[in-house]
Design an enzyme around this catalytic site. Sequence first.
Site, PDB file in Angstrom:
ATOM      1  N   LYS A  90       6.955  -3.815  -9.601  1.00 40.47           N
ATOM      2  CA  LYS A  90       5.677  -3.636 -10.306  1.00 40.47           C
ATOM      3  C   LYS A  90       5.570  -4.567 -11.517  1.00 40.47           C
ATOM      4  O   LYS A  90       4.456  -4.919 -11.924  1.00 40.47           O
ATOM      5  CB  LYS A  90       5.542  -2.204 -10.806  1.00 40.47           C
ATOM      6  CG  LYS A  90       5.756  -1.151  -9.758  1.00 40.47           C
ATOM      7  CD  LYS A  90       4.615  -1.077  -8.809  1.00 40.47           C
ATOM      8  CE  LYS A  90       4.908  -0.086  -7.714  1.00 40.47           C
ATOM      9  NZ  LYS A  90       3.779   0.230  -6.887  1.00 40.47           N
TER      10      LYS A  90
HETATM   11  C1  LIG Z   1      10.401   0.932  -5.333  1.00 43.06           C
HETATM   12  C2  LIG Z   1       9.134   0.939  -4.554  1.00 43.06           C
HETATM   13  N1  LIG Z   1       9.140   0.509  -3.307  1.00 43.06           N
HETATM   14  C3  LIG Z   1       8.017   0.516  -2.542  1.00 43.06           C
HETATM   15  C4  LIG Z   1       6.829   1.002  -3.041  1.00 43.06           C
HETATM   16  C5  LIG Z   1       5.615   0.984  -2.160  1.00 43.06           C
HETATM   17  O1  LIG Z   1       4.753  -0.059  -2.521  1.00 43.06           O
HETATM   18  P1  LIG Z   1       3.198   0.050  -2.247  1.00 43.06           P
HETATM   19  O2  LIG Z   1       2.731   1.290  -2.912  1.00 43.06           O
HETATM   20  O3  LIG Z   1       2.631  -1.175  -2.829  1.00 43.06           O
HETATM   21  O4  LIG Z   1       3.026   0.151  -0.770  1.00 43.06           O
HETATM   22  C6  LIG Z   1       6.774   1.486  -4.343  1.00 43.06           C
HETATM   23  C7  LIG Z   1       5.538   2.009  -4.962  1.00 43.06           C
HETATM   24  O5  LIG Z   1       4.517   1.450  -4.975  1.00 43.06           O
HETATM   25  C8  LIG Z   1       7.939   1.430  -5.138  1.00 43.06           C
HETATM   26  O6  LIG Z   1       7.920   1.835  -6.397  1.00 43.06           O
HETATM   27  N1  LIG Z   2       4.960   3.668  -5.797  1.00 46.99           N
HETATM   28  C1  LIG Z   2       4.006   3.575  -6.826  1.00 46.99           C
HETATM   29  C2  LIG Z   2       2.734   4.310  -6.517  1.00 46.99           C
HETATM   30  C3  LIG Z   2       1.546   3.637  -7.111  1.00 46.99           C
HETATM   31  O1  LIG Z   2       1.405   2.384  -6.548  1.00 46.99           O
HETATM   32  P1  LIG Z   2       0.414   1.280  -7.080  1.00 46.99           P
HETATM   33  O2  LIG Z   2       1.000   0.022  -6.582  1.00 46.99           O
HETATM   34  O3  LIG Z   2      -0.895   1.593  -6.503  1.00 46.99           O
HETATM   35  O4  LIG Z   2       0.361   1.317  -8.573  1.00 46.99           O
HETATM   36  C4  LIG Z   2       4.666   3.995  -8.135  1.00 46.99           C
HETATM   37  O5  LIG Z   2       5.832   3.748  -8.262  1.00 46.99           O
HETATM   38  O6  LIG Z   2       4.048   4.528  -9.016  1.00 46.99           O
END
Ligand SMILES: Cc1ncc(COP(=O)(O)O)c(C=O)c1O
Ligand SMILES: N[C@@H](CCOP(=O)(O)O)C(=O)O
Length: 481
Positions: A119
């Site tokens: 993120k």
């Molecule tokens: C460590 C981790 N892996 C995978 C994901 C999944 O990614 P996305 O929500 O973009 O599909 C998340 C949360 O978003 C995460 O925090």
């Molecule tokens: N896995 C995410 C959930 C939110 O995902 P986002 O990419 O829409 O912000 C988290 O860790 O909070």
Amino acid sequence: MKYVSTRGMQDLGSFSDVLLSGLAPDGGLAMPESIPTFTPAQIGAWRGLSYADLAFEVMRPFISDIPEDDLRRLLRATYTEEAFHSEAITPLTPLGDAGPDGGGLFLLELSNGPSLAFKDMAMQFLGQVFEYVLERRDEHLNILGATSGDTGSAAEYAMLGKARVNVFMLSPHGRMSAFQQAQMFSLHDDNIFNIALEGVFDDCQDLVKAVNADAEFKARYDIGAVNSINWARVLAQAVYYFRAYLTLNLPDGQEADFSVPSGNFGNVFAGYLARSMGLPVGQLIVATNENDVLNDFFTGGVYHVRPAEQVAMTSSPSMDIGKASNFERYLYLITGSDAPQTHGWWQDVGEGRPVDLRGTPHWDAVQASGLKSGRSTHTDRLNTIRRVDREHGRLIDPHTADGVLIGERYQRPGVPMICLETALPAKFEETVQEAVGRLPERPARFEGIEGAPKRFEVLPNDVQTLKDFITAKLAGKLATI
Ligand SMILES: Cc1ncc(COP(=O)(O)O)c(C=O)c1O
Ligand SMILES: N[C@@H](CCOP(=O)(O)O)C(=O)O
């Protein structure tokens, strides 16, 4: 570049407008009115650029309202060795031998930033660009976010101490790892408000959308978003797909595949965006955990969101999501930007009905889009962490393990499979220890973080209570100025 909504509203304004507004007023998600494309030769000419300068090339066509020199400066201030602990920013590490045919398995390291999860890659840019736009407009923003564990800490680290921004972050009470909770709840800065909601991540995300749907409240309190519903998040995430591809130094136009641990569908959508811009991506693998609504769709053609009470608590908790926000953006593109169709589907979704594409031309479009999927379980996760450690001397986190396992399943001779490392193992040490019998390393700055005093408030899953909370906290801040 102008932006429109997936549900039909035209003219949402420019990049800076959708950056600040987050969600479109009709409840849809912002999309550029067209997606610029690059030829293989144009992409190939970006080899050797720094991460920041590559980000400039990829993002510039979407951002017409920030002068080019300013955008380049913001990107150079974001993607530094100091913040991401490596000059490459996103190193690409082979897992095993590349093989004589040019294929092989690779790990794309996206988690060396401040909060140890992917993120940070977009959130650090959001911190810079929010400040820039808010200063130019002399405005303030109250960010309302939802997290299953990683978005929250990345957003809070990126917004810490920003004078024009407050962060209200909802997390599912008791469902994050001890490390994730400590990262967020140990922040006591007066622009950060942590709310542990009695519910799951989807409840948090629904509340964010409900508050945004109240136009009067949103305008009065300058409500903004940092989740991947915010276009700027997915745009900034598309950059590392280009970066990984160029690092492989393949002949122009030759394909690479990517495997993406998925929950809210933001990360894999960013890959699809890169593919739509002309990056030669063959397969995009959607790797889910036991909360497998996306796998059900890509294997069966029916998207049926999972009600909150059926979302399982798993050992890849950041992917414990039953309703994937960015799936709306993907289906919108699959229809050829048909907003009335997308709107109709999301009305169905909102009323608990499935989106069933079987036997329709849309399903053919899905199958031509390169997205494939698979699911894994707790046992798979432990076995994968153990095997990758034993065979490659590399500890991976449980989410990355989901991606590696499913990615291996789809490997093709002669085509590199790039698995996205979405978090460092230190964030999920209980599961990693269960797998390999030892604790993963953690950066010195996080030693003993679980023991730090925690500040958060528990709220019921109720939109009015949340609005009252925001109102009271903002009134309290004003009173102390
Ligand atoms: C460590 C981790 N892996 C995978 C994901 C999944 O990614 P996305 O929500 O973009 O599909 C998340 C949360 O978003 C995460 O925090
Ligand atoms: N896995 C995410 C959930 C939110 O995902 P986002 O990419 O829409 O912000 C988290 O860790 O909070």
